[in-house]
Design a protein around this motif. Sequence first.
Motif, PDB file in Angstrom:
ATOM      1  N   THR A  67       0.803  -1.232   0.000  1.00  0.00           N
ATOM      2  CA  THR A  67       0.000   0.000   0.000  1.00  0.00           C
ATOM      3  C   THR A  67       0.835   1.280   0.000  1.00  0.00           C
ATOM      4  N   GLY A  68       2.116   1.178   0.359  1.00  0.00           N
ATOM      5  CA  GLY A  68       2.955   2.365   0.469  1.00  0.00           C
ATOM      6  C   GLY A  68       2.764   3.123   1.765  1.00  0.00           C
ATOM      7  N   GLU A  69       1.914   2.606   2.660  1.00  0.00           N
ATOM      8  CA  GLU A  69       1.666   3.282   3.940  1.00  0.00           C
ATOM      9  C   GLU A  69       2.949   3.324   4.770  1.00  0.00           C
ATOM     10  N   PHE A  70       3.212   4.466   5.373  1.00  0.00           N
ATOM     11  CA  PHE A  70       4.344   4.635   6.280  1.00  0.00           C
ATOM     12  C   PHE A  70       4.076   3.857   7.552  1.00  0.00           C
ATOM     13  N   ILE A  71       5.082   3.076   8.009  1.00  0.00           N
ATOM     14  CA  ILE A  71       4.899   2.329   9.253  1.00  0.00           C
ATOM     15  C   ILE A  71       5.959   2.636  10.301  1.00  0.00           C
ATOM     16  N   GLY A  72       7.116   3.189   9.892  1.00  0.00           N
ATOM     17  CA  GLY A  72       8.125   3.461  10.912  1.00  0.00           C
ATOM     18  C   GLY A  72       9.437   4.000  10.385  1.00  0.00           C
ATOM     19  N   LEU A  73      10.321   4.252  11.324  1.00  0.00           N
ATOM     20  CA  LEU A  73      11.641   4.804  11.068  1.00  0.00           C
ATOM     21  C   LEU A  73      12.670   3.897  11.740  1.00  0.00           C
ATOM     22  N   VAL A  74      13.718   3.560  11.004  1.00  0.00           N
ATOM     23  CA  VAL A  74      14.807   2.758  11.545  1.00  0.00           C
ATOM     24  C   VAL A  74      16.102   3.494  11.238  1.00  0.00           C
ATOM     25  N   SER A  75      17.034   3.453  12.168  1.00  0.00           N
ATOM     26  CA  SER A  75      18.316   4.104  11.904  1.00  0.00           C
ATOM     27  C   SER A  75      19.467   3.273  12.436  1.00  0.00           C
ATOM     28  N   ILE A  76      20.595   3.487  11.817  1.00  0.00           N
ATOM     29  CA  ILE A  76      21.875   3.027  12.360  1.00  0.00           C
ATOM     30  C   ILE A  76      22.723   4.280  12.397  1.00  0.00           C
ATOM     31  N   ASP A  77      23.042   4.715  13.613  1.00  0.00           N
ATOM     32  CA  ASP A  77      23.839   5.933  13.735  1.00  0.00           C
ATOM     33  C   ASP A  77      24.770   5.843  14.930  1.00  0.00           C
ATOM     34  N   GLU A  78      25.607   6.845  15.065  1.00  0.00           N
ATOM     35  CA  GLU A  78      26.594   6.826  16.139  1.00  0.00           C
ATOM     36  C   GLU A  78      25.924   6.722  17.507  1.00  0.00           C
ATOM     37  N   TYR A  79      26.450   5.813  18.302  1.00  0.00           N
ATOM     38  CA  TYR A  79      25.984   5.632  19.667  1.00  0.00           C
ATOM     39  C   TYR A  79      26.553   6.759  20.526  1.00  0.00           C
ATOM     40  N   HIS A  80      26.104   6.877  21.744  1.00  0.00           N
ATOM     41  CA  HIS A  80      26.517   7.961  22.644  1.00  0.00           C
ATOM     42  C   HIS A  80      28.034   8.106  22.750  1.00  0.00           C
ATOM     43  N   ASP A  81      28.757   6.988  22.711  1.00  0.00           N
ATOM     44  CA  ASP A  81      30.211   7.043  22.882  1.00  0.00           C
ATOM     45  C   ASP A  81      30.958   7.394  21.594  1.00  0.00           C
ATOM     46  N   LYS A  82      30.240   7.491  20.483  1.00  0.00           N
ATOM     47  CA  LYS A  82      30.801   7.835  19.160  1.00  0.00           C
ATOM     48  C   LYS A  82      31.752   6.771  18.614  1.00  0.00           C
ATOM     49  N   GLU A  83      31.854   5.615  19.280  1.00  0.00           N
ATOM     50  CA  GLU A  83      32.722   4.544  18.788  1.00  0.00           C
ATOM     51  C   GLU A  83      31.907   3.384  18.226  1.00  0.00           C
ATOM     52  N   LEU A  84      30.699   3.220  18.715  1.00  0.00           N
ATOM     53  CA  LEU A  84      29.829   2.136  18.268  1.00  0.00           C
ATOM     54  C   LEU A  84      28.688   2.714  17.432  1.00  0.00           C
ATOM     55  N   TYR A  85      27.987   1.822  16.733  1.00  0.00           N
ATOM     56  CA  TYR A  85      26.809   2.236  15.968  1.00  0.00           C
ATOM     57  C   TYR A  85      25.577   1.565  16.554  1.00  0.00           C
ATOM     58  N   GLU A  86      24.512   2.365  16.653  1.00  0.00           N
ATOM     59  CA  GLU A  86      23.298   1.939  17.330  1.00  0.00           C
ATOM     60  C   GLU A  86      22.147   1.763  16.354  1.00  0.00           C
ATOM     61  N   LEU A  87      21.448   0.660  16.513  1.00  0.00           N
ATOM     62  CA  LEU A  87      20.211   0.402  15.796  1.00  0.00           C
ATOM     63  C   LEU A  87      19.074   1.008  16.614  1.00  0.00           C
ATOM     64  N   SER A  88      18.292   1.889  16.000  1.00  0.00           N
ATOM     65  CA  SER A  88      17.138   2.495  16.665  1.00  0.00           C
ATOM     66  C   SER A  88      15.925   2.303  15.773  1.00  0.00           C
ATOM     67  N   TYR A  89      14.764   2.266  16.388  1.00  0.00           N
ATOM     68  CA  TYR A  89      13.549   2.049  15.601  1.00  0.00           C
ATOM     69  C   TYR A  89      12.339   2.597  16.336  1.00  0.00           C
ATOM     70  N   GLN A  90      11.395   3.048  15.538  1.00  0.00           N
ATOM     71  CA  GLN A  90      10.095   3.490  16.027  1.00  0.00           C
ATOM     72  C   GLN A  90       9.088   3.055  14.974  1.00  0.00           C
ATOM     73  N   PHE A  91       8.066   2.320  15.395  1.00  0.00           N
ATOM     74  CA  PHE A  91       7.000   1.892  14.481  1.00  0.00           C
ATOM     75  C   PHE A  91       5.666   2.386  15.025  1.00  0.00           C
ATOM     76  N   LEU A  92       4.766   2.739  14.133  1.00  0.00           N
ATOM     77  CA  LEU A  92       3.438   3.178  14.556  1.00  0.00           C
ATOM     78  C   LEU A  92       2.709   2.014  15.237  1.00  0.00           C
ATOM     79  N   PRO A  93       1.937   2.300  16.286  1.00  0.00           N
ATOM     80  CA  PRO A  93       1.302   1.242  17.092  1.00  0.00           C
ATOM     81  C   PRO A  93       0.434   0.260  16.308  1.00  0.00           C
ATOM     82  N   GLN A  94      -0.224   0.721  15.258  1.00  0.00           N
ATOM     83  CA  GLN A  94      -1.101  -0.193  14.515  1.00  0.00           C
ATOM     84  C   GLN A  94      -0.326  -1.296  13.799  1.00  0.00           C
TER      85      GLN A  94
END
Length: 167
Positions: A67-94
């Motif tokens: 359907t092309g409906e947006f369901i969420g955001l996922v990222s891989i970006d620098e973790y707090h320590d700037k040495e590791l990379y963090e997987l983050s995600y947010q999906f809509l409740p439905q």
Amino acid sequence: MQFITSNCVIEPLQPEHYKAIHMLYSNEQVRTYLGGVPQDSYIEASFKGMLAAPFPNTYLYISLKTTGEFIGLVSIDEYHDKELYELSYQFLPQYWGKGLAFEVLTAVMEEGLNYLDISSIVAETQTANKASCHLLEKLGMHKVQVLERFGHEQALYEIKKNHKESR
């Protein structure tokens, strides 16, 4: 880095995705374990930061293939320590509890470890967020630390690139 899973399209975040990201960041259920719903100015600044983030920081817009409906955001970006990379995600409740997050995160982790050429990925979540902890464990991540951040107990999970080869 654009790819398609069984049910989802995973593509780089674009300026035209702002309205969907604003909706995601404004959702109280989504933001329960993420510090609550931020002000509009914060959402706008965060979005601009995502668009301008240098490689290998990667922000991905997730939509349903059918359907092309947006369901969420996922990222891989620098973790707090700037040495590791963090997987983050947010999906809509439905879209919670349907296996979509597992499907998308499995693909993103595999692509991330290879395409971004990083040796491991971490993920941090509140220990109170049992669903997220369960998801990270199901993805093959292992809890490596418990810490306090943002006024809450957090669990830090990690998976290494050679994880699948060593099993």
